[in-house]
Design an enzyme around this catalytic site. Structure first.
Site, short mmCIF file in Angstrom:
data_model
loop_
_atom_site.label_atom_id
_atom_site.label_comp_id
_atom_site.label_asym_id
_atom_site.label_seq_id
_atom_site.Cartn_x
_atom_site.Cartn_y
_atom_site.Cartn_z
N SER A 34 1.59 -16.04 -18.09
CA SER A 34 1.02 -15.89 -19.43
C SER A 34 1.95 -15.03 -20.28
O SER A 34 1.68 -13.86 -20.58
CB SER A 34 -0.37 -15.26 -19.35
N THR A 74 -9.73 -13.90 -20.14
CA THR A 74 -10.78 -14.55 -20.94
C THR A 74 -12.16 -14.13 -20.46
O THR A 74 -13.09 -13.99 -21.26
CB THR A 74 -10.63 -16.08 -20.85
N LYS A 109 0.61 -17.53 -12.22
CA LYS A 109 0.01 -17.80 -13.53
C LYS A 109 0.88 -17.07 -14.55
O LYS A 109 0.89 -15.84 -14.60
CB LYS A 109 -1.44 -17.33 -13.63
N TYR A 126 -0.48 -13.03 -11.33
CA TYR A 126 -0.85 -13.25 -12.72
C TYR A 126 0.10 -12.42 -13.59
O TYR A 126 -0.05 -11.21 -13.70
CB TYR A 126 -2.32 -12.84 -12.90
#
EC number: 4.1.3.3
Length: 230
Positions: free
Chosen positions: A175, A52, A173, A143
């Site tokens: 995603s 982001t 994380k 991630y």
């Protein structure tokens, strides 16, 4: 072994990097951004320079300056500031990790290198290990975002024995939309007290049922335009 002052959990804002109309980073906004998250949204954890925040589109010096500004402006206001330090270059990732430690960040996160991709778990873990070793006192998070990296190594496979290789490893994380993989991550690592942070906003409710301990996302950005207009 690295241990955060308290476990990273709950809502974690994946922060936008504010820009001027000329494409320069608008550092003056970040202090107001911190206040907005804390006072208006009740969010006190941030994930800086991630997807982001377009961290991989910034120069190394820009990423460092953004990290510095978040740590400075967030001091005594934010609970945890995690800096994403992933890069295609191992040396650049290590440099960013060392910098995060020096400025007082609360943790670092790394994506898989995505140009010359790791072809199996051992290669990926070795890359992550080298980055984590550059800031051994900081909690380390992987991630997992295969849709963008193209690295299809399952997170469940990666977590198997990872703290033996990376003592500072504290969590993930996640995603990705593969809820089976996520559920196996949780089920097979319940005793390790990892942070299982889910990163796909649209599937968050399902992930919470499966045992997610927190969420990293852009769900708190509905009113951000007010920061840029002042």
């Amino acid at each position: 072994m690295a241990s955060p002052k308290k476990k990273l959990q709950g809502l974690v804002a994946a922060t936008v990097t504010p820009m001027t109309e000329h494409g320069e980073i608008n550092f003056s906004v970040i202090g107001r951004y911190v206040d907005y998250l804390v006072e208006e949204q009740g969010v006190k954890n941030v994930f800086v320079n991630g997807t982001t925040g377009e961290g991989l589109s910034l120069s190394i010096s820009e990423r460092c300056r953004v990290a510095e500004e978040w740590v400075t402006k967030g001091r005594n206001k934010l609970d945890q500031i995690v800096i994403h330090v992933g890069a295609l270059s191992l040396k650049e990732s290590q440099e960013l990790a060392q910098h995060a430690a020096e400025i007082g960040a609360d943790g670092i996160a790394v994506i898989a290198p995505f140009f010359l991709k790791p072809w199996n778990k051992d290669v990926l873990v070795n890359f992550l290990k080298e980055v984590a070793a550059a800031a051994p006192a900081l909690p380390f998070y992987y991630y997992h975002i295969p849709a963008l990296t193209g690295v299809k190594i399952r997170a469940e496979e990666l977590l198997d024995g990872i703290q033996d290789k990376i003592p500072s490893f504290q969590g993930l994380k996640f995603s990705d939309t593969d809820l089976l993989d996520f559920g196996q991550c949780v089920d097979q690592n319940r005793q390790r007290q990892f942070a299982f942070l889910f990163g796909v906003d649209e599937q968050l409710l399902s992930a919470l049922v499966m045992g997610a301990t927190g969420a990293v996302g852009s769900f708190v950005f509905r009113d951000l335009s007010t920061l840029w207009s002042n």
